[in-house]
Scaffold this motif. Structure first.
Motif, PDB file in Angstrom:
ATOM      1  N   VAL A 182     -28.349  34.620  -4.448  1.00  0.00           N
ATOM      2  CA  VAL A 182     -29.745  34.718  -4.027  1.00  0.00           C
ATOM      3  C   VAL A 182     -29.834  34.929  -2.523  1.00  0.00           C
ATOM      4  CG1 VAL A 182     -31.962  33.536  -3.943  1.00  0.00           C
ATOM      5  CG2 VAL A 182     -30.526  33.312  -5.954  1.00  0.00           C
ATOM      6  N   TYR A 183     -29.030  34.186  -1.761  1.00  0.00           N
ATOM      7  CA  TYR A 183     -29.081  34.321  -0.298  1.00  0.00           C
ATOM      8  C   TYR A 183     -28.633  35.701   0.143  1.00  0.00           C
ATOM      9  CZ  TYR A 183     -28.196  33.513   4.632  1.00  0.00           C
ATOM     10  OH  TYR A 183     -28.194  33.611   5.997  1.00  0.00           O
ATOM     11  N   THR A 184     -27.526  36.202  -0.430  1.00  0.00           N
ATOM     12  CA  THR A 184     -27.051  37.529  -0.034  1.00  0.00           C
ATOM     13  C   THR A 184     -28.022  38.611  -0.489  1.00  0.00           C
ATOM     14  OG1 THR A 184     -25.671  37.617  -2.040  1.00  0.00           O
ATOM     15  CG2 THR A 184     -24.619  36.897   0.004  1.00  0.00           C
ATOM     16  N   GLY A 185     -28.684  38.410  -1.637  1.00  0.00           N
ATOM     17  CA  GLY A 185     -29.680  39.380  -2.083  1.00  0.00           C
ATOM     18  C   GLY A 185     -30.834  39.484  -1.107  1.00  0.00           C
ATOM     19  N   LEU A 186     -31.295  38.350  -0.597  1.00  0.00           N
ATOM     20  CA  LEU A 186     -32.347  38.379   0.415  1.00  0.00           C
ATOM     21  C   LEU A 186     -31.849  39.002   1.706  1.00  0.00           C
ATOM     22  CD1 LEU A 186     -33.878  34.836  -0.193  1.00  0.00           C
ATOM     23  CD2 LEU A 186     -35.025  37.021  -0.597  1.00  0.00           C
ATOM     24  N   SER A 187     -30.587  38.744   2.053  1.00  0.00           N
ATOM     25  CA  SER A 187     -30.033  39.278   3.294  1.00  0.00           C
ATOM     26  C   SER A 187     -29.890  40.796   3.247  1.00  0.00           C
ATOM     27  CB  SER A 187     -28.652  38.653   3.568  1.00  0.00           C
ATOM     28  OG  SER A 187     -28.748  37.256   3.699  1.00  0.00           O
ATOM     29  N   VAL A 188     -29.538  41.339   2.090  1.00  0.00           N
ATOM     30  CA  VAL A 188     -29.345  42.785   1.972  1.00  0.00           C
ATOM     31  C   VAL A 188     -30.642  43.527   2.244  1.00  0.00           C
ATOM     32  CG1 VAL A 188     -28.887  44.633   0.319  1.00  0.00           C
ATOM     33  CG2 VAL A 188     -27.362  42.666   0.430  1.00  0.00           C
ATOM     34  N   PHE A 189     -31.771  42.979   1.789  1.00  0.00           N
ATOM     35  CA  PHE A 189     -33.047  43.676   1.909  1.00  0.00           C
ATOM     36  C   PHE A 189     -33.951  43.081   2.985  1.00  0.00           C
ATOM     37  CE2 PHE A 189     -31.749  44.449  -2.539  1.00  0.00           C
ATOM     38  CZ  PHE A 189     -31.676  45.833  -2.477  1.00  0.00           C
ATOM     39  N   TYR A 190     -33.341  42.418   3.967  1.00  0.00           N
ATOM     40  CA  TYR A 190     -34.176  41.787   4.981  1.00  0.00           C
ATOM     41  C   TYR A 190     -34.964  42.811   5.786  1.00  0.00           C
ATOM     42  CZ  TYR A 190     -30.445  43.067   8.270  1.00  0.00           C
ATOM     43  OH  TYR A 190     -29.518  43.758   9.016  1.00  0.00           O
TER      44      TYR A 190
ATOM     45  N   ARG B  42      -8.866  44.956  -3.086  1.00  0.00           N
ATOM     46  CA  ARG B  42      -8.917  43.501  -2.943  1.00  0.00           C
ATOM     47  C   ARG B  42      -9.580  43.083  -1.638  1.00  0.00           C
ATOM     48  NH1 ARG B  42      -8.011  41.777  -8.060  1.00  0.00           N
ATOM     49  NH2 ARG B  42      -6.648  43.328  -9.016  1.00  0.00           N
ATOM     50  N   ASP B  43     -10.057  44.054  -0.849  1.00  0.00           N
ATOM     51  CA  ASP B  43     -10.642  43.761   0.452  1.00  0.00           C
ATOM     52  C   ASP B  43     -12.146  43.599   0.318  1.00  0.00           C
ATOM     53  OD1 ASP B  43      -8.135  44.045   1.606  1.00  0.00           O
ATOM     54  OD2 ASP B  43      -8.405  46.209   1.889  1.00  0.00           O
ATOM     55  N   LEU B  44     -12.699  42.651   1.078  1.00  0.00           N
ATOM     56  CA  LEU B  44     -14.147  42.454   1.083  1.00  0.00           C
ATOM     57  C   LEU B  44     -14.837  43.618   1.771  1.00  0.00           C
ATOM     58  CD1 LEU B  44     -16.649  40.742   0.534  1.00  0.00           C
ATOM     59  CD2 LEU B  44     -16.210  39.536   2.677  1.00  0.00           C
ATOM     60  N   LEU B  45     -14.353  43.988   2.956  1.00  0.00           N
ATOM     61  CA  LEU B  45     -14.911  45.126   3.678  1.00  0.00           C
ATOM     62  C   LEU B  45     -14.120  46.365   3.287  1.00  0.00           C
ATOM     63  CD1 LEU B  45     -15.550  43.529   7.182  1.00  0.00           C
ATOM     64  CD2 LEU B  45     -17.128  43.854   5.290  1.00  0.00           C
ATOM     65  N   ASN B  46     -14.731  47.189   2.474  1.00  0.00           N
ATOM     66  CA  ASN B  46     -14.015  48.259   1.784  1.00  0.00           C
ATOM     67  C   ASN B  46     -14.662  49.588   2.139  1.00  0.00           C
ATOM     68  OD1 ASN B  46     -12.384  49.647  -0.003  1.00  0.00           O
ATOM     69  ND2 ASN B  46     -13.737  49.239  -1.734  1.00  0.00           N
ATOM     70  N   HIS B  47     -14.346  50.124   3.328  1.00  0.00           N
ATOM     71  CA  HIS B  47     -14.981  51.338   3.797  1.00  0.00           C
ATOM     72  C   HIS B  47     -14.410  52.582   3.122  1.00  0.00           C
ATOM     73  CE1 HIS B  47     -15.521  48.534   7.282  1.00  0.00           C
ATOM     74  NE2 HIS B  47     -16.737  49.022   7.187  1.00  0.00           N
ATOM     75  N   ALA B  48     -15.294  53.568   2.933  1.00  0.00           N
ATOM     76  CA  ALA B  48     -14.813  54.886   2.535  1.00  0.00           C
ATOM     77  C   ALA B  48     -14.098  55.506   3.729  1.00  0.00           C
ATOM     78  CB  ALA B  48     -15.995  55.759   2.105  1.00  0.00           C
ATOM     79  N   ARG B  49     -13.128  56.391   3.460  1.00  0.00           N
ATOM     80  CA  ARG B  49     -12.336  56.989   4.521  1.00  0.00           C
ATOM     81  C   ARG B  49     -12.329  58.503   4.368  1.00  0.00           C
ATOM     82  NH1 ARG B  49      -7.192  52.716   4.532  1.00  0.00           N
ATOM     83  NH2 ARG B  49      -8.473  50.852   4.759  1.00  0.00           N
ATOM     84  N   SER B  50     -12.069  59.192   5.474  1.00  0.00           N
ATOM     85  CA  SER B  50     -12.045  60.642   5.451  1.00  0.00           C
ATOM     86  C   SER B  50     -11.088  61.152   6.511  1.00  0.00           C
ATOM     87  CB  SER B  50     -13.450  61.209   5.693  1.00  0.00           C
ATOM     88  OG  SER B  50     -13.889  60.881   7.004  1.00  0.00           O
ATOM     89  N   VAL B  51     -10.634  62.380   6.322  1.00  0.00           N
ATOM     90  CA  VAL B  51      -9.787  63.046   7.308  1.00  0.00           C
ATOM     91  C   VAL B  51     -10.150  64.520   7.299  1.00  0.00           C
ATOM     92  CG1 VAL B  51      -7.914  63.360   5.637  1.00  0.00           C
ATOM     93  CG2 VAL B  51      -7.424  63.482   8.073  1.00  0.00           C
TER      94      VAL B  51
ATOM     95  N   ALA C 236     -20.695  42.650   4.863  1.00  0.00           N
ATOM     96  CA  ALA C 236     -20.084  41.560   4.109  1.00  0.00           C
ATOM     97  C   ALA C 236     -21.076  40.973   3.108  1.00  0.00           C
ATOM     98  CB  ALA C 236     -19.581  40.478   5.060  1.00  0.00           C
ATOM     99  N   MET C 237     -22.337  40.782   3.553  1.00  0.00           N
ATOM    100  CA  MET C 237     -23.362  40.275   2.645  1.00  0.00           C
ATOM    101  C   MET C 237     -23.581  41.247   1.490  1.00  0.00           C
ATOM    102  SD  MET C 237     -24.469  37.321   3.585  1.00  0.00           S
ATOM    103  CE  MET C 237     -24.462  36.236   5.008  1.00  0.00           C
ATOM    104  N   GLU C 238     -23.607  42.528   1.805  1.00  0.00           N
ATOM    105  CA  GLU C 238     -23.825  43.542   0.775  1.00  0.00           C
ATOM    106  C   GLU C 238     -22.680  43.568  -0.232  1.00  0.00           C
ATOM    107  OE1 GLU C 238     -23.723  48.006   1.557  1.00  0.00           O
ATOM    108  OE2 GLU C 238     -25.870  47.568   1.573  1.00  0.00           O
ATOM    109  N   GLN C 239     -21.455  43.512   0.270  1.00  0.00           N
ATOM    110  CA  GLN C 239     -20.307  43.537  -0.621  1.00  0.00           C
ATOM    111  C   GLN C 239     -20.260  42.294  -1.504  1.00  0.00           C
ATOM    112  OE1 GLN C 239     -19.747  46.707  -0.293  1.00  0.00           O
ATOM    113  NE2 GLN C 239     -17.554  46.616  -0.025  1.00  0.00           N
ATOM    114  N   LEU C 240     -20.602  41.137  -0.931  1.00  0.00           N
ATOM    115  CA  LEU C 240     -20.631  39.910  -1.723  1.00  0.00           C
ATOM    116  C   LEU C 240     -21.660  39.995  -2.845  1.00  0.00           C
ATOM    117  CD1 LEU C 240     -20.321  37.094   0.974  1.00  0.00           C
ATOM    118  CD2 LEU C 240     -18.763  37.473  -0.943  1.00  0.00           C
ATOM    119  N   HIS C 241     -22.806  40.569  -2.556  1.00  0.00           N
ATOM    120  CA  HIS C 241     -23.858  40.628  -3.566  1.00  0.00           C
ATOM    121  C   HIS C 241     -23.544  41.656  -4.646  1.00  0.00           C
ATOM    122  CE1 HIS C 241     -27.928  39.746  -4.971  1.00  0.00           C
ATOM    123  NE2 HIS C 241     -28.047  41.038  -5.239  1.00  0.00           N
ATOM    124  N   LEU C 242     -22.967  42.788  -4.260  1.00  0.00           N
ATOM    125  CA  LEU C 242     -22.729  43.878  -5.200  1.00  0.00           C
ATOM    126  C   LEU C 242     -21.367  43.804  -5.881  1.00  0.00           C
ATOM    127  CD1 LEU C 242     -24.195  46.816  -3.076  1.00  0.00           C
ATOM    128  CD2 LEU C 242     -25.317  45.544  -4.911  1.00  0.00           C
ATOM    129  N   ALA C 243     -20.535  42.837  -5.505  1.00  0.00           N
ATOM    130  CA  ALA C 243     -19.201  42.666  -6.109  1.00  0.00           C
ATOM    131  C   ALA C 243     -18.337  43.905  -5.923  1.00  0.00           C
ATOM    132  CB  ALA C 243     -19.306  42.304  -7.594  1.00  0.00           C
TER     133      ALA C 243
END
Length: 534
Positions: free
Chosen positions: A199-207, A297-306, A334-341
């Motif tokens: 609930v907290y992360t859901g509110l944080s994502v759309f603050y 397995r990483d919480l912060l999971n950025h897309a990458r490009s070259v 981090a909040m977004e990743q936690l909420h969206l799994a």
């Protein structure tokens, strides 16, 4: 003083939990299903199954087709299959800005008929309903308000239950009101950390939707959100656009560049874009999409490009390498990743799924407990209209749990029964969900006032159970695909959708049998205290 405070918290917990709990049951159930939105979308698209073997020279086949079909295009794009059985997508853009695309078999290189699969909202529908109820900006605000109400109910619930952890280990089946309270306590305590987090992360994502004014003050009223997101994205400065030189050049070895890109990004290069193909200023860009929790397995999971210089093979830009130390600018993601799994692989997704179901059960048992308690002894909260209000509450309970589940399975049926060629089929899938949900409330009201809420529960639970169990048969009859075929072709995601539907069907059968064995509720008894004068 303590007793007075606890009583006030009990009142707050009861009424806040009741009025927020109805829609929150639907929000939590659809949010739980949206954890597996990609498998749901895959099943609902019902794409024809291709051989599992992907040709090792798929990129060469794609470049050969584009060279022959669109040699003068301003850009090419190739999306390779992400999983066995997927098709390869090719697209190109001409100088006049028009876009063309084809679907190719990655095993044989043959062009496939379009459309490839059914047009559908898929699992995206459950996600959109979860955070906005398909209601636009008012939907955002309503979900935010209900989420705040859930936080109030959670905190007040912890205050009210003096023996909260002792109650967790206590369950007395067959004791009526006591059993419902034990079930409510057990599901609440076990899922309490998850519920606070989600609930907290859901509110944080759309603050920024709930409080946009500080962002608008910092970035200006126009395109403030886009500027804010651009800063959060941590992307390198964009390259200058490639300008045509007018001189021709040979295409680079795209397959070899793909191997280099995979090594540099440390992820499979699944998407390729070629700007100005056949020109001396041509550029080749490879993207590795965010894995969305499938194997990261990483919480912060950025897309990458070259990006490569197409003429020389020189690396022009390597983007989104996540090597920076942890900083405050990562908190939003981090909040977004936690909420969206979007981390931890399928293990975390299943944990979120179970946690979401327990949260839904906690709210459902709480709203049912309200009615069970007042069947034994009314507190006359609404004076002479109390009995009528209680019946409305009973009907809302039926629609919030059984009705939402029924609407969810009807959504799957609409996907298979609506015509494939209908342009508005995706819209009517969503409408089928919403109309069924509304119909479940109307049915519950009619059943409750004309007979009893017990019959409303039985009607909707049995209907939902039968539809869940019959879903694989419907799929086989309409598409020719079935659970065994999915397993043979290695499509575990689609197989899991049908298997989970059948498990839900068994669960709803058990619930319906339990309700069927319940003794018909006696008329609501009035409290000993008189109705206050008005």
């Amino acid at each position: 003083m303590k007793d007075s405070f606890r009583k006030s918290m009990a009142w707050l917990h009861t009424w806040c939990g009741l009025f927020c709990g109805w829609v929150l049951c639907a929000i939590f159930l659809t949010g739980t299903l949206s954890v597996f939105r990609e498998p749901i979308t895959r099943w609902m698209q019902a794409k024809p199954l291709l051989p599992l073997v992907v040709s090792s020279n798929a990129m060469e086949q794609a470049s050969a087709y584009l060279t022959t079909t669109a040699p003068r295009a301003s850009s090419w794009q190739v999306d390779l299959p992400r999983r066995p059985g997927d098709a390869m997508q090719l697209a190109w853009k001409t100088d006049d800005g028009s876009r063309h695309n084809v679907i190719m078999d990655p095993g044989t290189g043959n062009v496939l008929d379009q459309p490839w699969g059914r047009t559908t909202q898929g699992g995206r529908h459950f996600m959109a309903f979860h955070y906005m109820l398909h209601g636009g900006l008012p939907g955002y605000w309503l979900v935010g308000l209900l989420s705040m109400g859930m936080l109030v109910a959670l905190v007040s619930g912890v205050v009210v239950h003096k023996r909260i952890f002792k109650d967790f280990f206590t369950f007395r089946p067959g004791k009526g009101q006591r059993s419902w309270l034990d079930a409510h306590n057990a599901t609440a305590v076990l899922s309490l950390p998850f519920l606070f987090m989600i609930v907290y992360t859901g509110l944080s994502v759309f603050y920024v939707s709930y409080m946009p004014w500080p962002m608008e003050a910092a970035y200006g009223g126009k395109d403030a959100y886009e500027q804010y997101q651009a800063e959060l994205a941590l992307k390198p400065p964009p390259l200058e656009p490639a300008m045509p030189s007018g001189q021709t050049a040979a295409l680079p070895d795209l397959a070899a560049l793909q191997v280099r890109a995979t090594s540099l990004m440390q992820r499979p290069a699944l998407s390729m874009t070629v700007d100005l193909p056949g020109d001396t200023h041509q550029r080749v860009r490879f993207d590795a999409r965010s894995t969305e929790g499938d194997d990261s397995r990483d919480l912060l999971n950025h897309a990458r490009s070259v990006t490569f210089d197409g003429a020389t093979g020189t690396v022009l830009q390597l983007g989104a390498q996540h090597d920076a130390p942890y900083a405050g600018k990562f908190s939003h993601e981090a909040m977004e990743q936690l909420h969206l799994a979007h981390f931890g692989g399928w293990t975390v997704k299943w944990l979120y799924f179970v946690g979401g179901l327990m949260g839904t059960a906690m709210m459902a048992t709480g709203t049912i407990l309200f009615c069970v308690k007042r069947r034994k002894k009314s507190e006359l909260e609404f004076g002479a209209a109390t009995a009528t209000v209680y019946r409305v509450i009973e009907a809302c309970n039926v629609a919030a749990l059984a009705g939402t589940a029924l609407a969810g399975i009807v959504y799957f049926y609409a996907n298979r029964l609506l015509p494939d060629t209908w342009d508005s089929r995706a819209l009517w899938e969503v409408r089928a969900f919403l109309l069924t949900w509304l119909a479940s409330l109307l049915h519950a009201l009619v059943r409750t006032f004309l007979s009893s809420p017990r019959l409303a529960w039985l009607d909707q639970l049995w209907t939902t159970a039968l539809l869940c169990l019959a879903l694989p048969l419907l799929n086989w009859a309409t598409t020719g695909q079935h659970l065994g075929l999915y397993l043979i072709n290695g499509d575990g995601q689609s197989a899991a959708v049908e298997f989970t539907a059948m498990v839900f069907g068994i669960v709803f059968i058990c619930m319906a049998r339990h309700v069927g064995k319940t003794v018909q509720a006696a008329p609501v008894r009035k409290a000993s205290r008189p109705v206050p004068a008005r």
